[in-house]
Scaffold this motif. Structure first.
Motif, PDB file in Angstrom:
ATOM      1  N   LEU A   1      14.606   7.417   0.899  1.00 19.49           N
ATOM      2  CA  LEU A   1      14.040   8.358   1.858  1.00 19.49           C
ATOM      3  C   LEU A   1      12.518   8.238   1.921  1.00 19.49           C
ATOM      4  CD1 LEU A   1      14.436  10.689   3.843  1.00 19.49           C
ATOM      5  CD2 LEU A   1      14.419  12.250   1.901  1.00 19.49           C
ATOM      6  N   TYR A   2      11.891   7.930   0.782  1.00 20.20           N
ATOM      7  CA  TYR A   2      10.425   7.814   0.740  1.00 20.20           C
ATOM      8  C   TYR A   2       9.937   6.761   1.735  1.00 20.20           C
ATOM      9  CZ  TYR A   2       5.760   6.449  -0.618  1.00 20.20           C
ATOM     10  OH  TYR A   2       4.425   6.125  -0.576  1.00 20.20           O
ATOM     11  N   MET A   3      10.417   5.532   1.606  1.00 20.82           N
ATOM     12  CA  MET A   3       9.930   4.448   2.467  1.00 20.82           C
ATOM     13  C   MET A   3      10.245   4.731   3.923  1.00 20.82           C
ATOM     14  SD  MET A   3       8.156   1.691   2.585  1.00 20.82           S
ATOM     15  CE  MET A   3       8.089   1.016   0.940  1.00 20.82           C
ATOM     16  N   GLU A   4      11.441   5.224   4.203  1.00 21.41           N
ATOM     17  CA  GLU A   4      11.833   5.532   5.583  1.00 21.41           C
ATOM     18  C   GLU A   4      10.908   6.602   6.178  1.00 21.41           C
ATOM     19  OE1 GLU A   4      15.561   7.484   8.052  1.00 21.41           O
ATOM     20  OE2 GLU A   4      15.874   6.868   5.986  1.00 21.41           O
ATOM     21  N   ALA A   5      10.647   7.661   5.408  1.00 22.91           N
ATOM     22  CA  ALA A   5       9.798   8.751   5.905  1.00 22.91           C
ATOM     23  C   ALA A   5       8.375   8.271   6.155  1.00 22.91           C
ATOM     24  CB  ALA A   5       9.809   9.907   4.910  1.00 22.91           C
ATOM     25  N   VAL A   6       7.844   7.472   5.257  1.00 28.98           N
ATOM     26  CA  VAL A   6       6.469   6.981   5.437  1.00 28.98           C
ATOM     27  C   VAL A   6       6.393   6.046   6.642  1.00 28.98           C
ATOM     28  CG1 VAL A   6       4.612   5.626   4.405  1.00 28.98           C
ATOM     29  CG2 VAL A   6       5.798   7.353   3.039  1.00 28.98           C
ATOM     30  N   GLN A   7       7.342   5.155   6.784  1.00 27.94           N
ATOM     31  CA  GLN A   7       7.322   4.242   7.929  1.00 27.94           C
ATOM     32  C   GLN A   7       7.432   4.997   9.253  1.00 27.94           C
ATOM     33  OE1 GLN A   7      10.424   1.561   6.609  1.00 27.94           O
ATOM     34  NE2 GLN A   7       8.924   0.116   5.782  1.00 27.94           N
TER      35      GLN A   7
ATOM     36  N   LEU B   1       2.969  15.970  -3.689  1.00 25.12           N
ATOM     37  CA  LEU B   1       2.938  17.031  -2.687  1.00 25.12           C
ATOM     38  C   LEU B   1       4.292  17.194  -1.990  1.00 25.12           C
ATOM     39  CD1 LEU B   1       1.059  19.067  -1.226  1.00 25.12           C
ATOM     40  CD2 LEU B   1       0.576  17.246   0.433  1.00 25.12           C
ATOM     41  N   ARG B   2       5.013  16.107  -1.857  1.00 21.57           N
ATOM     42  CA  ARG B   2       6.291  16.091  -1.133  1.00 21.57           C
ATOM     43  C   ARG B   2       7.398  15.572  -2.058  1.00 21.57           C
ATOM     44  NH1 ARG B   2       4.278  19.368   2.265  1.00 21.57           N
ATOM     45  NH2 ARG B   2       2.725  18.549   3.703  1.00 21.57           N
ATOM     46  N   PRO B   3       7.790  16.369  -3.063  1.00 20.12           N
ATOM     47  CA  PRO B   3       8.727  15.887  -4.081  1.00 20.12           C
ATOM     48  C   PRO B   3      10.134  15.582  -3.561  1.00 20.12           C
ATOM     49  CG  PRO B   3       8.307  18.232  -4.367  1.00 20.12           C
ATOM     50  CD  PRO B   3       7.340  17.737  -3.332  1.00 20.12           C
ATOM     51  N   LEU B   4      10.487  16.046  -2.385  1.00 18.79           N
ATOM     52  CA  LEU B   4      11.810  15.759  -1.846  1.00 18.79           C
ATOM     53  C   LEU B   4      11.942  14.336  -1.298  1.00 18.79           C
ATOM     54  CD1 LEU B   4      12.620  19.146  -0.068  1.00 18.79           C
ATOM     55  CD2 LEU B   4      13.294  18.375  -2.354  1.00 18.79           C
ATOM     56  N   LEU B   5      10.812  13.636  -1.164  1.00 18.53           N
ATOM     57  CA  LEU B   5      10.845  12.264  -0.649  1.00 18.53           C
ATOM     58  C   LEU B   5      11.155  11.293  -1.794  1.00 18.53           C
ATOM     59  CD1 LEU B   5       7.796  12.294   1.799  1.00 18.53           C
ATOM     60  CD2 LEU B   5      10.230  12.531   2.333  1.00 18.53           C
ATOM     61  N   THR B   6      12.423  11.221  -2.159  1.00 19.32           N
ATOM     62  CA  THR B   6      12.844  10.390  -3.280  1.00 19.32           C
ATOM     63  C   THR B   6      13.657   9.203  -2.772  1.00 19.32           C
ATOM     64  OG1 THR B   6      14.830  11.704  -3.573  1.00 19.32           O
ATOM     65  CG2 THR B   6      12.906  12.350  -4.872  1.00 19.32           C
TER      66      THR B   6
ATOM     67  N   ASP C   1       0.835  -1.208   0.000  1.00 19.55           N
ATOM     68  CA  ASP C   1       0.000   0.000   0.000  1.00 19.55           C
ATOM     69  C   ASP C   1       0.868   1.255   0.000  1.00 19.55           C
ATOM     70  OD1 ASP C   1      -2.321  -1.550   0.098  1.00 19.55           O
ATOM     71  OD2 ASP C   1      -2.607  -1.264   2.253  1.00 19.55           O
ATOM     72  N   ILE C   2       1.951   1.229   0.789  1.00 21.06           N
ATOM     73  CA  ILE C   2       2.858   2.384   0.848  1.00 21.06           C
ATOM     74  C   ILE C   2       3.433   2.664  -0.535  1.00 21.06           C
ATOM     75  CG2 ILE C   2       5.061   3.225   1.772  1.00 21.06           C
ATOM     76  CD1 ILE C   2       4.401   1.653   4.367  1.00 21.06           C
ATOM     77  N   LEU C   3       3.815   1.623  -1.233  1.00 18.07           N
ATOM     78  CA  LEU C   3       4.370   1.787  -2.575  1.00 18.07           C
ATOM     79  C   LEU C   3       3.320   2.308  -3.557  1.00 18.07           C
ATOM     80  CD1 LEU C   3       6.646  -1.375  -2.725  1.00 18.07           C
ATOM     81  CD2 LEU C   3       7.361   1.023  -2.459  1.00 18.07           C
ATOM     82  N   LYS C   4       2.070   1.865  -3.422  1.00 23.59           N
ATOM     83  CA  LYS C   4       0.982   2.365  -4.278  1.00 23.59           C
ATOM     84  C   LYS C   4       0.808   3.872  -4.115  1.00 23.59           C
ATOM     85  CE  LYS C   4      -2.014  -1.681  -4.352  1.00 23.59           C
ATOM     86  NZ  LYS C   4      -3.336  -2.198  -3.974  1.00 23.59           N
ATOM     87  N   CYS C   5       1.063   4.374  -2.920  1.00 23.33           N
ATOM     88  CA  CYS C   5       0.840   5.788  -2.593  1.00 23.33           C
ATOM     89  C   CYS C   5       2.005   6.692  -2.978  1.00 23.33           C
ATOM     90  CB  CYS C   5       0.551   5.935  -1.098  1.00 23.33           C
ATOM     91  SG  CYS C   5      -1.006   5.184  -0.587  1.00 23.33           S
ATOM     92  N   ARG C   6       3.088   6.118  -3.425  1.00 28.59           N
ATOM     93  CA  ARG C   6       4.316   6.874  -3.660  1.00 28.59           C
ATOM     94  C   ARG C   6       4.115   8.095  -4.557  1.00 28.59           C
ATOM     95  NH1 ARG C   6       9.895   4.512  -3.534  1.00 28.59           N
ATOM     96  NH2 ARG C   6      11.210   6.302  -3.933  1.00 28.59           N
ATOM     97  N   SER C   7       3.538   7.923  -5.727  1.00 29.34           N
ATOM     98  CA  SER C   7       3.402   9.050  -6.669  1.00 29.34           C
ATOM     99  C   SER C   7       2.506  10.149  -6.112  1.00 29.34           C
ATOM    100  CB  SER C   7       2.862   8.557  -8.011  1.00 29.34           C
ATOM    101  OG  SER C   7       3.805   7.727  -8.644  1.00 29.34           O
ATOM    102  N   ALA C   8       1.410   9.769  -5.459  1.00 32.13           N
ATOM    103  CA  ALA C   8       0.492  10.774  -4.910  1.00 32.13           C
ATOM    104  C   ALA C   8       1.138  11.539  -3.757  1.00 32.13           C
ATOM    105  CB  ALA C   8      -0.811  10.115  -4.461  1.00 32.13           C
ATOM    106  N   ILE C   9       1.922  10.852  -2.942  1.00 33.52           N
ATOM    107  CA  ILE C   9       2.629  11.540  -1.859  1.00 33.52           C
ATOM    108  C   ILE C   9       3.712  12.445  -2.446  1.00 33.52           C
ATOM    109  CG2 ILE C   9       4.231  11.203   0.076  1.00 33.52           C
ATOM    110  CD1 ILE C   9       2.489   8.762   0.871  1.00 33.52           C
ATOM    111  N   GLN C  10       4.452  11.936  -3.412  1.00 27.36           N
ATOM    112  CA  GLN C  10       5.525  12.738  -3.999  1.00 27.36           C
ATOM    113  C   GLN C  10       4.999  13.930  -4.804  1.00 27.36           C
ATOM    114  OE1 GLN C  10       7.704   9.575  -5.959  1.00 27.36           O
ATOM    115  NE2 GLN C  10       9.269   9.619  -4.360  1.00 27.36           N
TER     116      GLN C  10
END
Length: 142
Positions: A31-37, A23-28, A12-21
């Motif tokens: 860093l993306y998975m770590e920040a979401v967790q 708004l939060r383009p620095l989460l690349t 689910d976290i991976l499905k949300c990646r583009s929609a989160i990014q």
């Protein structure tokens, strides 16, 4: 009706990646998975609307209690992929959060939104959903 889902696993976290990014383009990268967790471990939830195995709209919100607000929800993020805007998805997510708040006896729902021309449609949505402008938000960097 469009179904709202709750993030419950890494897929689910991976499905949300583009929609989160969106708004939060620095989460690349990693860093993306770590920040979401870390976000989910800090008393937050992510809800999303899915199309074709991808989240097209997401909301991240926290629940808590403090002396000023009592039992509250704070919406950290509300984002829709640009190609899927104007379909009512953000409103559906806000309605879901409002219903959740009522069912769980929360006193208030809060959010902050940046002030610039690009945010006009978001502000219109919040006002249409009966959010009120109640304060100014101050921050200092340390």
């Amino acid at each position: 009706m469009t179904a709202v889902q709750i993030v419950t696993n890494e897929n689910d976290i991976l499905k949300c990646r583009s929609a989160i990014q969106a708004l939060r383009p620095l989460l690349t990268g990693d860093l993306y998975m770590e920040a979401v967790q870390k976000t989910l471990a800090d008393n937050r939830q992510i809800i999303f609307i899915e199309e074709a195995d991808e989240a097209v709209a997401i909301s991240v919100f926290e629940t808590g209690y403090n002396l000023f607000r009592g039992k509250y929800i704070y919406i950290d993020d509300l984002s829709t992929l640009p190609a899927h805007r104007k379909k009512g998805y953000a409103g559906i997510l806000l309605d879901w959060i409002m219903n959740y708040a009522k069912q769980e006896n929360y006193n208030e729902i809060h959010l902050d939104s940046g002030v610039n021309e690009a945010r006009t449609n978001a502000h219109r949505l919040y006002l249409n959903k009966r959010f009120q402008i109640t304060s100014m938000h101050f921050v200092t960097r340390v």
